[in-house]
Design a protein around this motif. Structure first.
Motif: not given
Length: 150
Positions: A74, A78, A82, A85
């Motif tokens: 991830a 990221w 998303s 971070q």
């Protein structure tokens, strides 16, 4: 361009300030929370189905075990899912939003197992006591018959 809600790591003074710095409206976080709620509901709904709970317990523990690897993946990807971070090298974020809820569900499963074991133990003890009472009653009847015949 820096997000106005962005908080530098050195600005975080405690766990609650860390939690408040997380954008909980991020769609993947909402999905993760929904997954945790669904897991908890499943855990509670299947509390009397031991075989399924063993399976669920092992899957949850495997997921918690893999959280370090998940954190590394991830952290590398990221930006594809998303807005920020979150995935630090210490694993605070992944522990907070992923591992802790999973481990709480595992504790809930263990609590259900302990409760079911206690209930089974109570049933067993009651059956033993009932059997002892019946044997004592039979013994009294036999002794009363012997007393009448003498």
């Amino acid at each position: 361009m820096v997000d106005p809600n962005f908080i530098e790591v050195n600005e975080i003074t405690g766990y609650w300030s860390y939690l408040s710095s997380i954008d909980w409206n991020d769609p993947w976080l909402i999905g993760l929370i929904a997954m945790h709620v669904l897991t908890t509901v499943t855990t509670l709904a299947t509390r009397n189905h031991t075989n399924f709970q063993i399976f669920l317990f092992l899957i949850l523990l495997s997921a918690a075990y893999c959280s370090e690897s998940i954190n590394e993946i991830a952290a590398a990807k990221w930006s594809s899912f998303s807005k920020q971070q979150y995935f630090d090298s210490n694993g605070l974020f992944i522990s907070t939003v992923f591992s802790i809820p999973i481990l709480l569900n595992c504790m809930l499963i263990i609590g259900a197992w302990l409760y079911n074991s206690l209930q089974l133990l109570v049933k067993l003890k009651r059956a033993q006591l009932l059997q002892r009472v019946k044997l004592d009653q039979k013994e009294q009847v036999v002794n009363a018959e012997h007393a009448k015949s003498d």
